[in-house]
Design an enzyme around this catalytic site. Structure first.
Site, PDB file in Angstrom:
ATOM      1  N   TRP A  74       0.797  -1.226   0.000  1.00  0.00           N
ATOM      2  CA  TRP A  74       0.000   0.000   0.000  1.00  0.00           C
ATOM      3  C   TRP A  74       0.823   1.266   0.000  1.00  0.00           C
ATOM      4  CZ3 TRP A  74      -2.238   3.094   4.387  1.00  0.00           C
ATOM      5  CH2 TRP A  74      -1.422   3.038   5.519  1.00  0.00           C
ATOM      6  N   ASP A  75       2.051   1.232   0.486  1.00  0.00           N
ATOM      7  CA  ASP A  75       2.892   2.427   0.430  1.00  0.00           C
ATOM      8  C   ASP A  75       3.031   2.926  -1.002  1.00  0.00           C
ATOM      9  OD1 ASP A  75       3.324   1.553   3.071  1.00  0.00           O
ATOM     10  OD2 ASP A  75       5.263   2.556   3.115  1.00  0.00           O
ATOM     11  N   GLU A 132      -0.409  -1.155  13.469  1.00  0.00           N
ATOM     12  CA  GLU A 132      -0.315  -2.611  13.414  1.00  0.00           C
ATOM     13  C   GLU A 132      -0.172  -3.268  14.786  1.00  0.00           C
ATOM     14  OE1 GLU A 132       2.744  -3.161  10.513  1.00  0.00           O
ATOM     15  OE2 GLU A 132       1.332  -2.991   8.844  1.00  0.00           O
TER      16      GLU A 132
END
Length: 305
Positions: free
Chosen positions: A61-62, A191
């Site tokens: 996703w970065d 996270e």
């Protein structure tokens, strides 16, 4: 030839008046991005680029949320070409969804050649916001380009598939607070928060995925493709808000403790509007920043100041 090509990458850049050191940092970063991707390969960029082995060269996703917007702004051809990577692996995303017992397209947390999950992390499959992050990038390309043929041929299949996935990921709230619909047992952007219900970021970006797919269906003349429950999910899926503190909660039962990274990302890159009038919206945005910065849990929140 190689040296010449590398030199050409640095011929254009960004000027920062009065701050040479900042200009060097910005342009070095842009050069690294440009050196790590080509316009004619249909491949994405890895968060580590070519300068290290970050995430084993995988993409996740970065790439869509933090690196890709730079390409969209300065090199739209590269931005368009890199989205082909996700488009060409949409069938693998469908397989991933089936394995998870869901519909639509579930893109993997870490992705390489096959489009299957390649993360060594056993909780990777639970950080489901990745699929909506992909959808978000596709919609941003459409907004930037206005290319209706691309939206029909390339954008729509992905937007539809991701919306179908989140429609199947959403379940009846079963007494949970905040709304009639929930997304449960997911990994938050923070996270340290594992298997939580109604992650603020996950729910917000999922709602955007549904909204953008519905809008795309309208634009390309496919209103019948909109799922029968999409409107209800879009309305009922909550982005949790603490009325007493006037700020967003990271997830249910979080007690508003944590990095708050996902909450801060409601502001950027999601630009999620609040339900409050404009004067109150500024207060809420400020409260989110100040509150989670004060938790001093890591330094992630500082990225957004």
């Amino acid at each position: 030839l190689h040296v010449t090509a590398m030199q050409e990458l640095g011929e254009t850049g960004i000027e920062v008046e009065g701050n040479v050191e900042l200009a060097k940092l910005i342009n070095a970063s842009l050069w690294s991005i440009r050196a790590s991707i080509r316009e004619d390969r249909g491949m994405p960029i890895s968060p580590g680029g070519l300068v290290g082995d970050c995430y084993g060269g995988h993409t996740f996703w970065d790439a869509e949320q933090f690196i890709w917007p730079n390409l969209l702004m300065f090199h739209p051809g590269m931005a368009k070409d890199s989205l082909q990577y996700r488009f060409h692996r949409r069938h693998a995303a469908e397989d991933n969804a089936i394995l998870a017992g869901k519909a639509g397209m579930k893109f993997p947390w870490e992705s390489a050649a096959s489009g299957q999950e390649v993360s060594p992390w056993d909780q990777a499959a639970k950080e489901v916001h990745i699929s909506a992050d992909v959808s978000f990038a596709f919609w941003k390309y459409w907004q930037s380009s206005g290319d209706e043929q691309w939206l029909t041929d390339v954008g729509w299949p992905v937007l539809e598939g991701v919306a179908q996935y989140f429609a199947s990921e959403s379940v009846a709230a079963d007494g949970d607070k905040g709304g009639k619909i929930s997304i449960k047992d997911v990994m938050d952007v923070d996270e340290a928060a594992e298997l939580v219900t109604n992650s603020a970021y996950t729910n917000a970006v999922a709602k955007l995925a549904l909204h953008h797919a519905m809008k795309a269906a309208e634009l390309i003349g496919k209103p019948a493709a909109v799922g029968s429950n999409w409107t209800d999910i879009l309305r009922e899926l909550p982005v949790l808000f603490n009325e007493g503190k006037h700020l967003h909660s990271e997830y249910e039962s979080s007690d508003d403790i944590g990095t708050g990274l996902g909450v801060i990302m409601l502001q950027y890159p999601l630009d999620v509007p609040t339900i409050w009038p404009s004067d109150r919206e500024r207060e809420v945005r400020r409260n989110d920043l100040i509150h989670y910065a004060s938790q001093q849990v890591g330094d992630s929140t500082m990225y957004w100041w």
